[in-house]
Design a protein around this motif. Sequence first.
Motif, mmCIF file in Angstrom:
data_model
loop_
_atom_site.group_PDB
_atom_site.id
_atom_site.type_symbol
_atom_site.label_atom_id
_atom_site.label_comp_id
_atom_site.label_asym_id
_atom_site.label_seq_id
_atom_site.Cartn_x
_atom_site.Cartn_y
_atom_site.Cartn_z
ATOM 1 N N LEU A 327 -12.719 -10.376 -7.910
ATOM 2 C CA LEU A 327 -12.127 -11.718 -7.903
ATOM 3 C C LEU A 327 -13.189 -12.810 -7.895
ATOM 4 O O LEU A 327 -12.937 -13.946 -8.333
ATOM 5 N N SER A 328 -14.391 -12.488 -7.410
ATOM 6 C CA SER A 328 -15.465 -13.481 -7.357
ATOM 7 C C SER A 328 -16.295 -13.523 -8.634
ATOM 8 O O SER A 328 -17.267 -14.265 -8.706
ATOM 9 N N GLY A 329 -15.907 -12.710 -9.621
ATOM 10 C CA GLY A 329 -16.637 -12.695 -10.873
ATOM 11 C C GLY A 329 -17.131 -11.306 -11.218
ATOM 12 O O GLY A 329 -17.304 -10.449 -10.337
ATOM 13 N N ALA A 330 -17.349 -11.055 -12.489
ATOM 14 C CA ALA A 330 -17.720 -9.719 -12.963
ATOM 15 C C ALA A 330 -19.016 -9.240 -12.326
ATOM 16 O O ALA A 330 -20.015 -9.955 -12.283
ATOM 17 N N LYS A 331 -18.987 -8.000 -11.836
ATOM 18 C CA LYS A 331 -20.178 -7.372 -11.265
ATOM 19 C C LYS A 331 -20.804 -6.384 -12.260
ATOM 20 O O LYS A 331 -21.935 -5.948 -12.060
ATOM 21 N N ASN A 332 -20.057 -6.067 -13.287
ATOM 22 C CA ASN A 332 -20.521 -5.151 -14.325
ATOM 23 C C ASN A 332 -20.185 -5.780 -15.679
ATOM 24 O O ASN A 332 -19.364 -5.278 -16.440
ATOM 25 N N PRO A 333 -20.812 -6.901 -15.989
ATOM 26 C CA PRO A 333 -20.406 -7.675 -17.174
ATOM 27 C C PRO A 333 -20.576 -6.942 -18.498
ATOM 28 O O PRO A 333 -19.879 -7.242 -19.466
ATOM 29 N N SER A 334 -21.455 -5.976 -18.558
ATOM 30 C CA SER A 334 -21.641 -5.244 -19.808
ATOM 31 C C SER A 334 -20.586 -4.157 -20.009
ATOM 32 O O SER A 334 -20.504 -3.570 -21.092
ATOM 33 N N GLY A 335 -19.775 -3.875 -18.991
ATOM 34 C CA GLY A 335 -18.745 -2.844 -19.095
ATOM 35 C C GLY A 335 -17.364 -3.466 -19.200
ATOM 36 O O GLY A 335 -17.179 -4.674 -18.997
ATOM 37 N N PRO A 336 -16.347 -2.634 -19.472
ATOM 38 C CA PRO A 336 -14.985 -3.147 -19.631
ATOM 39 C C PRO A 336 -14.344 -3.570 -18.320
ATOM 40 O O PRO A 336 -13.350 -4.306 -18.318
ATOM 41 N N ALA A 337 -14.869 -3.089 -17.199
ATOM 42 C CA ALA A 337 -14.340 -3.435 -15.886
ATOM 43 C C ALA A 337 -15.423 -3.154 -14.853
ATOM 44 O O ALA A 337 -16.497 -2.625 -15.166
ATOM 45 N N ASP A 338 -15.158 -3.529 -13.624
ATOM 46 C CA ASP A 338 -16.108 -3.308 -12.533
ATOM 47 C C ASP A 338 -15.816 -1.981 -11.834
ATOM 48 O O ASP A 338 -14.658 -1.537 -11.787
ATOM 49 N N PRO A 339 -16.841 -1.350 -11.259
ATOM 50 C CA PRO A 339 -16.575 -0.157 -10.444
ATOM 51 C C PRO A 339 -15.749 -0.547 -9.227
ATOM 52 O O PRO A 339 -15.932 -1.633 -8.653
ATOM 53 N N ILE A 340 -14.846 0.323 -8.845
ATOM 54 C CA ILE A 340 -13.883 -0.060 -7.805
ATOM 55 C C ILE A 340 -14.548 -0.250 -6.444
ATOM 56 O O ILE A 340 -13.924 -0.825 -5.533
ATOM 57 N N ILE A 341 -15.796 0.169 -6.275
ATOM 58 C CA ILE A 341 -16.463 -0.026 -4.996
ATOM 59 C C ILE A 341 -16.665 -1.506 -4.684
ATOM 60 O O ILE A 341 -16.920 -1.878 -3.527
ATOM 61 N N VAL A 342 -16.535 -2.376 -5.681
ATOM 62 C CA VAL A 342 -16.718 -3.808 -5.426
ATOM 63 C C VAL A 342 -15.488 -4.425 -4.780
ATOM 64 O O VAL A 342 -15.574 -5.522 -4.217
ATOM 65 N N HIS A 343 -14.346 -3.779 -4.827
ATOM 66 C CA HIS A 343 -13.099 -4.377 -4.336
ATOM 67 C C HIS A 343 -12.984 -4.237 -2.820
ATOM 68 O O HIS A 343 -13.247 -3.150 -2.270
ATOM 69 N N PRO A 344 -12.583 -5.312 -2.128
ATOM 70 C CA PRO A 344 -12.541 -5.278 -0.658
ATOM 71 C C PRO A 344 -11.699 -4.148 -0.074
ATOM 72 O O PRO A 344 -12.095 -3.547 0.937
ATOM 73 N N ASP A 345 -10.556 -3.849 -0.674
ATOM 74 C CA ASP A 345 -9.710 -2.823 -0.073
ATOM 75 C C ASP A 345 -10.327 -1.434 -0.212
ATOM 76 O O ASP A 345 -10.181 -0.593 0.683
ATOM 77 N N VAL A 346 -11.021 -1.193 -1.324
ATOM 78 C CA VAL A 346 -11.728 0.087 -1.462
ATOM 79 C C VAL A 346 -12.866 0.148 -0.447
ATOM 80 O O VAL A 346 -13.112 1.197 0.177
ATOM 81 N N ARG A 347 -13.545 -0.967 -0.245
ATOM 82 C CA ARG A 347 -14.584 -1.022 0.787
ATOM 83 C C ARG A 347 -13.991 -0.706 2.170
ATOM 84 O O ARG A 347 -14.603 0.002 2.975
ATOM 85 N N ARG A 348 -12.817 -1.248 2.450
ATOM 86 C CA ARG A 348 -12.160 -0.969 3.735
ATOM 87 C C ARG A 348 -11.958 0.531 3.928
ATOM 88 O O ARG A 348 -12.248 1.079 5.009
ATOM 89 N N MET A 349 -11.490 1.204 2.880
ATOM 90 C CA MET A 349 -11.215 2.634 2.998
ATOM 91 C C MET A 349 -12.508 3.438 3.118
ATOM 92 O O MET A 349 -12.595 4.385 3.912
#
Length: 594
Positions: A327-349
């Motif tokens: 949500l704060s901006g692309a962390k993997n701009p060269s790829g089609p999406a970001d790795p899910i480790i960047v998302h807060p809820d995945v970090r929580r788990m």
Amino acid sequence: MSDYKAPLRDIEFALYELLGYEKHLGTLPCAEDATRELVDAILEEGAKFCEKVISPLNRVGDEQGCTLVDGVVTTPDGFKEAYQQFVDGGWPSMCHALEHGGQGLPESLGTVLNELTGSANWSWSMYPGLAHGAMKTLELHGTDEQKQQYLTKLVEGAWTGTMCLTEAHCGTDLGMLKTKAEPNEDGSYSITGSKMFISAGEHDLAENIVHIVLARLPDAPEGTKGISLFVVPKFLANDHGGVGERNQVVCGSLEHKMGIHGNATCVMNFDGAKGFLIGPPNRGLNCMFTFMNTARLGTAIQGLAHAELGYQKSLAYARDRLQMRALSGAKNPSGPADPIIVHPDVRRMLLTQKAFAEGARMLIYYAAQLIDTEQFSQGEEQLAAGELLALLTPIAKAFVTETGFESANLAIQCFGGHGYIREWGVEQNVRDARISMLYEGTTGIQALDLLGRKVLSSQGELLKRFTKIIHKYCQAHAQTEEMQEFVEPLATLNKEWGELTLHVGMAALNDPEEVGAAAVDYLMYSGYVTLAYFWARAAEVALTANTKDDQDFYTGKLKTAQFYYARILPRTRTLKETIKSGAKNLLSMEECQF
């Protein structure tokens, strides 16, 4: 699918930096030659065996399971060969006395090895694990003749062992058991009855299986005071100490289980089997507690193992899996999406799994060192270690298995729909983990043991043994500015722990059901505070570490401690309220109103 990797750096942190293992070894007469170099070499070799030999068999065991044909149990492909390699490496003998063929190393080192084998393949690890408990029971309570006849073979791994307690009509309530022991003219006993849920009760890994069995003598009083303990081998020993005549004990069936398919869970039928009394008549349950307490701490390791394995798998997946943008901006701009480790809820788990796995490791290793101290010290030091161990064992068994199962479930959630698919191994991890909260005494039984037998029956003295340690730790760091975020809430909860204990004790004077109503919530509260103490110590080590080479490692420890205090420790607020709500909301409703 990620493979298991032994977390040797985290193990070194818990052993050496947090718990001062080198100094601890220096206090043990059995560890005079156990230098850090030797311990590290043992762990490195153990890690190789677990990673390369038994971890690849974990899924094999789950898919194949065990088979029973004409009383003969065959284990999954590769299990027998792996066990022989384990024996050839001398692993079963590591923590047993020299006079019985052991290597004389401390129990605490065996605990670390058990974590490695259990995380790599819990089903396989149960075969040698149960043998270890049988050996400890015979070491402490067996006659010299029994030790000579059974221990050497058990220690070398040629024979394995079991514990035979449960019967179909009684689980935890062992006072109801019906298995009979009739005396024979030669001093042996004829054992008749049926036992169920016997892990590793029959298999093809070893040439003999030594069953440790609870049964009743003909003149025994009713209830738990009338139980005796017997050693009943699958094959009677011959005059040369090897395998002789087949005994009258057979596997009647295999249980069809939710998980741990690679371990044979058996119904064992004793039809006049020849057995030999261990310890005094009618004192079998007292002797059996040696085995049961060993098994309870072993089951705590299972909770750690499933948390660690789930964490490793979900962390690797979260780093690779691309899904959505941060949500704060692309962390993997060269790829089609970001790795899910960047998302807060995945970090929580992920952080929840990490906090529980690493916190459990600290607690279990601490308990293992108490075992060493109790065994090799005397006087007040021995008493203190034994009382601390008595308090912490039900917490370790129940809290760590509950949070281990929570962690295993979170691993599936990290995978999303893929977690529900067998090929990733995380759904197996959940199924395997579920039993840990049931056998060796359910969470409810452990909670009653903690609150009723250990805390209230000692008028709070056993609890004070530990809360004083926490209190002194908080006092020692009361002026350390960077530790205030840990010691202030820890000191408050430590004081509240005693106040809640007094509240339940006073309520129980009017209604004894208050103990059962509060027990599980009290145990979980105790577990969260206990782990908070170890995470405060971990934070202290991280803050004072001088190395620059491992800075990310120490920063990770500090941030995990902060996460635990901010996100997990507040669960105690709810538990405080449910404990104080009392028994009425549980017992006021009539049975017909359910």
